[in-house]
Write a protein that holds these residues in place. Structure first.
Motif, PDB file in Angstrom:
ATOM      1  N   PRO A   1      53.203  37.416  36.791  1.00  0.00           N
ATOM      2  CA  PRO A   1      53.115  36.368  35.813  1.00  0.00           C
ATOM      3  C   PRO A   1      53.344  36.984  34.441  1.00  0.00           C
ATOM      4  O   PRO A   1      52.603  37.875  34.054  1.00  0.00           O
ATOM      5  CB  PRO A   1      51.680  35.852  35.961  1.00  0.00           C
ATOM      6  CG  PRO A   1      51.157  36.426  37.217  1.00  0.00           C
ATOM      7  CD  PRO A   1      51.974  37.631  37.530  1.00  0.00           C
TER       8      PRO A   1
ATOM      9  N   PRO B   1      50.904  36.862  28.617  1.00  0.00           N
ATOM     10  CA  PRO B   1      50.979  35.987  27.468  1.00  0.00           C
ATOM     11  C   PRO B   1      51.529  36.707  26.250  1.00  0.00           C
ATOM     12  O   PRO B   1      52.304  36.135  25.507  1.00  0.00           O
ATOM     13  CB  PRO B   1      49.522  35.574  27.240  1.00  0.00           C
ATOM     14  CG  PRO B   1      48.704  36.551  28.017  1.00  0.00           C
ATOM     15  CD  PRO B   1      49.572  37.004  29.142  1.00  0.00           C
TER      16      PRO B   1
ATOM     17  N   LEU C   1      46.452  39.354  44.499  1.00  0.00           N
ATOM     18  CA  LEU C   1      45.230  38.935  45.182  1.00  0.00           C
ATOM     19  C   LEU C   1      45.369  39.093  46.690  1.00  0.00           C
ATOM     20  O   LEU C   1      44.437  39.522  47.368  1.00  0.00           O
ATOM     21  CB  LEU C   1      44.926  37.480  44.819  1.00  0.00           C
ATOM     22  CG  LEU C   1      43.541  37.042  45.226  1.00  0.00           C
ATOM     23  CD1 LEU C   1      42.508  37.697  44.345  1.00  0.00           C
ATOM     24  CD2 LEU C   1      43.411  35.545  45.184  1.00  0.00           C
TER      25      LEU C   1
ATOM     26  N   THR D   1      42.487  42.131  30.980  1.00  0.00           N
ATOM     27  CA  THR D   1      42.235  40.704  31.215  1.00  0.00           C
ATOM     28  C   THR D   1      42.395  40.385  32.691  1.00  0.00           C
ATOM     29  O   THR D   1      41.554  39.718  33.301  1.00  0.00           O
ATOM     30  CB  THR D   1      43.234  39.848  30.407  1.00  0.00           C
ATOM     31  OG1 THR D   1      43.300  40.343  29.087  1.00  0.00           O
ATOM     32  CG2 THR D   1      42.799  38.408  30.393  1.00  0.00           C
ATOM     33  N   TYR D   2      43.498  40.861  33.280  1.00  0.00           N
ATOM     34  CA  TYR D   2      43.757  40.549  34.687  1.00  0.00           C
ATOM     35  C   TYR D   2      42.735  41.220  35.607  1.00  0.00           C
ATOM     36  O   TYR D   2      42.350  40.651  36.620  1.00  0.00           O
ATOM     37  CB  TYR D   2      45.168  40.980  35.085  1.00  0.00           C
ATOM     38  CG  TYR D   2      46.248  40.133  34.476  1.00  0.00           C
ATOM     39  CD1 TYR D   2      46.133  38.747  34.464  1.00  0.00           C
ATOM     40  CD2 TYR D   2      47.379  40.700  33.916  1.00  0.00           C
ATOM     41  CE1 TYR D   2      47.117  37.958  33.900  1.00  0.00           C
ATOM     42  CE2 TYR D   2      48.362  39.922  33.347  1.00  0.00           C
ATOM     43  CZ  TYR D   2      48.226  38.558  33.341  1.00  0.00           C
ATOM     44  OH  TYR D   2      49.202  37.778  32.776  1.00  0.00           O
TER      45      TYR D   2
ATOM     46  N   GLY E   1      39.644  39.192  35.598  1.00  0.00           N
ATOM     47  CA  GLY E   1      39.910  38.010  36.409  1.00  0.00           C
ATOM     48  C   GLY E   1      39.912  38.332  37.889  1.00  0.00           C
ATOM     49  O   GLY E   1      39.334  37.600  38.697  1.00  0.00           O
TER      50      GLY E   1
ATOM     51  N   ALA F   1      36.305  39.298  39.186  1.00  0.00           N
ATOM     52  CA  ALA F   1      35.487  38.084  39.210  1.00  0.00           C
ATOM     53  C   ALA F   1      35.968  37.130  40.305  1.00  0.00           C
ATOM     54  O   ALA F   1      35.152  36.550  41.021  1.00  0.00           O
ATOM     55  CB  ALA F   1      35.525  37.396  37.851  1.00  0.00           C
ATOM     56  N   SER F   2      37.292  36.992  40.456  1.00  0.00           N
ATOM     57  CA  SER F   2      37.823  36.084  41.480  1.00  0.00           C
ATOM     58  C   SER F   2      37.419  36.539  42.874  1.00  0.00           C
ATOM     59  O   SER F   2      37.014  35.725  43.704  1.00  0.00           O
ATOM     60  CB  SER F   2      39.348  36.007  41.426  1.00  0.00           C
ATOM     61  OG  SER F   2      39.768  35.492  40.204  1.00  0.00           O
TER      62      SER F   2
ATOM     63  N   THR G   1      37.496  37.290  28.682  1.00  0.00           N
ATOM     64  CA  THR G   1      38.941  37.360  28.913  1.00  0.00           C
ATOM     65  C   THR G   1      39.713  36.838  27.711  1.00  0.00           C
ATOM     66  O   THR G   1      40.720  37.419  27.321  1.00  0.00           O
ATOM     67  CB  THR G   1      39.337  36.580  30.171  1.00  0.00           C
ATOM     68  OG1 THR G   1      38.755  35.290  30.126  1.00  0.00           O
ATOM     69  CG2 THR G   1      38.886  37.283  31.422  1.00  0.00           C
ATOM     70  N   VAL G   2      39.229  35.739  27.110  1.00  0.00           N
ATOM     71  CA  VAL G   2      39.933  35.210  25.940  1.00  0.00           C
ATOM     72  C   VAL G   2      39.893  36.229  24.809  1.00  0.00           C
ATOM     73  O   VAL G   2      40.915  36.488  24.156  1.00  0.00           O
ATOM     74  CB  VAL G   2      39.321  33.865  25.502  1.00  0.00           C
ATOM     75  CG1 VAL G   2      39.847  33.448  24.147  1.00  0.00           C
ATOM     76  CG2 VAL G   2      39.624  32.798  26.535  1.00  0.00           C
TER      77      VAL G   2
ATOM     78  N   ASN H   1      42.260  39.049  25.499  1.00  0.00           N
ATOM     79  CA  ASN H   1      43.642  38.591  25.401  1.00  0.00           C
ATOM     80  C   ASN H   1      44.065  38.418  23.943  1.00  0.00           C
ATOM     81  O   ASN H   1      45.204  38.722  23.580  1.00  0.00           O
ATOM     82  CB  ASN H   1      43.804  37.279  26.170  1.00  0.00           C
ATOM     83  CG  ASN H   1      45.220  37.073  26.627  1.00  0.00           C
ATOM     84  OD1 ASN H   1      45.968  38.025  26.778  1.00  0.00           O
ATOM     85  ND2 ASN H   1      45.597  35.842  26.816  1.00  0.00           N
TER      86      ASN H   1
END
Lengths: 317, 317
Positions: B18, B21, B161, B242-243, B246, B249-250, B294-295, B298
């Motif tokens: 991905p 950003p 993932l 950031t990833y 994520g 946590a995911s 994360t924000v 980022n």
């Protein structure tokens, strides 16, 4: 020239998928324990174990097992699930369709929305609307997908409003799309994860195109602004964005895992999480391969779009 | 200058996941330009941006909370309840108790450290692996380059993932497995950035000078090349962090990362979401913490990307 590049990409994709299949197959060989015992349970007699081992081909050399597994993938024979005892393909049948519905709906919403918002941002560069859009996309891009999903659930289905169902509960045998209200939250979550990147890329390329000579030329000729944007700017901005879109669509293949688990959506991702929790190797292998295949195919399409839309390659030919 | 992520490059078969950003418009030129002047100027440019300061404050609050949380426990613990979900602001704990009658506030305070530690270790591992491989690929070229980059393509063909789930199926949900697998899946993405950045500096005179003095290869890579590619690597580091957060946590949220009864934010969300209506705090607190973290990171990564982009714009003038 272009055809040769596409064929080369195609071959590379096939090789990559083969290597992925090697990785997926041989990784699971490291698993301790006996797959036959996993299916039959602790009480199984040695004779039955031996019979099942023979039947599953566990006594064959490793490379033969790999080849027969790989061959099985092509004819839809994904092996036997240790958890259900039935064939994996039966377990996956409806789920593949359900996952595809989710992905296609998310793509259909996210792509046009991303392009629209990105174009709007570029046209209002530096003003309020642009700043809002940039801020929102930056935040959305940072959040893990399940966080976005939980926030939507608290907003729309439990705590603030109670408008939409937070879990998918189609009766077994019924198709998910017969219950559109249950699809809303998962689809919107996925779209919100995917769209920010499209918005940011669209904004960046659109700004570049709007500053270009031919847009200025069109404006100086007196072409109406609307036509300048729709006929002159937008088509040129879309080509680079197409790649980002394809990358995002490929991301959806893996992104559905968490979203399906969160909304209890009966798709491949949920099945994968269950299978990992149960250490159901055959199912994990099958779903990993399916998702990897989907991922590679969409990436291949992205490369082909990139090759076809790149004017430099066209003139070199 | 092009914002197009160069579809003509020789190694786009897997596409860079991905699209980050910040890696869209701003980061691309940073990869192609030699970094003439760096850290002091760069750092000041980053701090000069309000969004970097906001990001630092947001992430700083959560990091402080996660690190100091366990120390605050003596003042928070001691509550438990036999009720399914205790009410907030009652004698049974400030924010009530969770599905097993455990104090939500204590678990929240204790739940961030491991997430942060694992994410940081995974990012670091990915950075080290990716940087070494990327530099080596660009510097040595030829066969080593193609072996490394093809290996990258294979790893990139499996969504992060799904790769993690595959590893967890085989090795079980343990801390080192999470760190290793997330680090390894980051490595190819970082290697691409490192390779592109290295390729843009290896023809500089100072590298040629070092080669003429017969400086050993590893020394050239670490004392000549590495200091000159820190700009793009820093941007990538922020994104990968950031990833990583994520991803950790995911996985915990899926029940396949940290295992109960560990206190962990991702796991808390999973455990408490069944009682979202009765006891929202067990979900809302960790969701807010993960979101802010994360924000915040980022935002910092995005301003790093902008800072190195403006740096290059000014270099050109």
């Amino acid at each position: 020239m272009i055809a040769r590049m596409i064929v080369k990409r195609l071959l590379i994709s096939v090789v990559i998928l083969l290597l992925v299949s090697l990785l997926v197959f041989f990784a699971t060989l490291l698993l301790p324990g006996d797959p036959a015992r996993a299916i039959l349970g602790q009480q199984a007699t040695p004779e039955r174990l031996a019979a099942l081992r023979e039947q599953m081909g566990l006594n064959d050399p490793v490379w033969l097992r790999y080849l027969s597994w790989l061959g099985g993938l092509f004819i839809g024979d994904f092996g036997t699930s240790a958890a259900t005892g039935g064939p994996v393909s039966e377990l996956l049948g409806d789920r593949i369709g359900a996952s595809l519905v989710l992905m296609v709906l998310a793509a259909v919403i996210a792509v046009p929305a991303g392009i629209l918002v990105g174009t709007y941002s570029a046209l209002r560069r530096g003003r309020g609307g642009d700043h809002t859009a940039s801020g929102v996309t930056l935040v959305l891009a940072a959040l893990p997908e399940f966080v976005i999903g939980i926030v939507l659930i608290t907003l729309f289905s439990t705590t603030v409003f109670t408008l939409l169902p937070s879990v998918t509960m189609a009766p077994p045998g019924e198709q998910v799309w017969n219950y559109p209200s249950q699809l809303v939250l998962p689809v919107v979550t996925l779209a919100l994860v995917v769209a920010p990147y499209i918005v940011r890329m669209m904004r960046a390329t659109m700004i570049e195109v709007l500053d270009s000579g031919y847009v200025e030329m069109a404006r100086l000729k007196g072409v109406p602004e609307r036509q300048v944007i729709l006929r002159h700017a937008l088509p040129h901005a879309l080509a680079p964005v197409a790649q980002v879109i394809a990358i995002q669509l490929a991301w959806l293949a893996g992104g559905i895992v968490v979203i399906e688990f969160l909304f209890r959506y009966p798709g491949m991702g949920q099945a994968l999480v269950d299978a990992v929790a149960n250490r159901d190797v055959q199912v994990v292998q099958a779903i990993s391969m399916l998702i990897a295949a989907l991922y590679v195919v969409v990436n291949l399409l992205a490369d082909i779009v990139g090759i076809l839309t790149n004017p430099k390659l066209r003139t070199e030919a | 200058m092009s914002t197009n992520p160069a579809p003509t490059g020789p190694h786009t078969a897997g596409s860079p996941g991905p699209a980050g950003p910040a890696s869209s418009a701003a980061a691309t030129p940073a990869l192609t330009e030699g970094q003439a002047s760096r850290p002091p100027g760069m750092l000041r440019r980053v701090i000069a941006q309000p969004q970097a300061r906001i990001g630092a404050v947001l992430a700083g609050i959560v990091v402080l909370l996660a690190l100091a949380g366990p120390l605050l426990l003596p003042w928070a613990t001691g509550y438990s309840s036999t009720d399914f979900a205790g009410r907030p602001f009652q004698p049974d704990g400030v924010l009530g108790t969770d599905n097993l009658g455990r104090d939500v506030l204590s678990r929240f305070l204790d739940g961030g450290t491991r997430l942060l530690l694992y994410a940081a270790l995974a990012t670091l591992l990915g950075l080290v692996l990716g940087t070494v491989l990327g530099m080596l690929a660009a510097y040595r070229g030829g066969r080593i380059d193609s072996v490394i980059m093809r290996g990258n393509d294979v790893l990139l063909a499996i969504p992060q993932l799904v790769f993690a789930l595959l590893a967890i199926t085989v090795l079980g949900p343990q801390g080192w497995v999470l760190v290793t697998v997330i680090g390894v899946t980051h490595a190819p993405r970082i290697a691409r950035v490192a390779r592109a950045a290295t390729a843009s500096v290896i023809n500089e005179d100072y590298i040629k000078a070092a080669q003429m003095y017969a400086v050993p290869q590893w020394k050239i890579l670490f004392s000549e090349v590495l200091p000159n590619i820190t700009g793009p690597l820093m941007v990538e580091l922020g994104l990968r962090m950031t990833y990583s957060i994520g991803a950790v946590a995911s996985l915990s949220f899926l029940g396949l990362g940290m295992q109960p009864p560990t206190a962990d934010w991702g796991l808390m969300i999973n455990e408490n979401r069944i009682a979202l209506v009765l006891q929202p705090w067990g979900v809302i607190l960790p969701v807010i913490a993960i979101a802010l973290l994360t924000v915040g990171i980022n935002l910092i990564a995005d301003s790093l990307a902008r800072a190195s982009a403006t740096l290059n714009v000014e270099d050109k003038e």
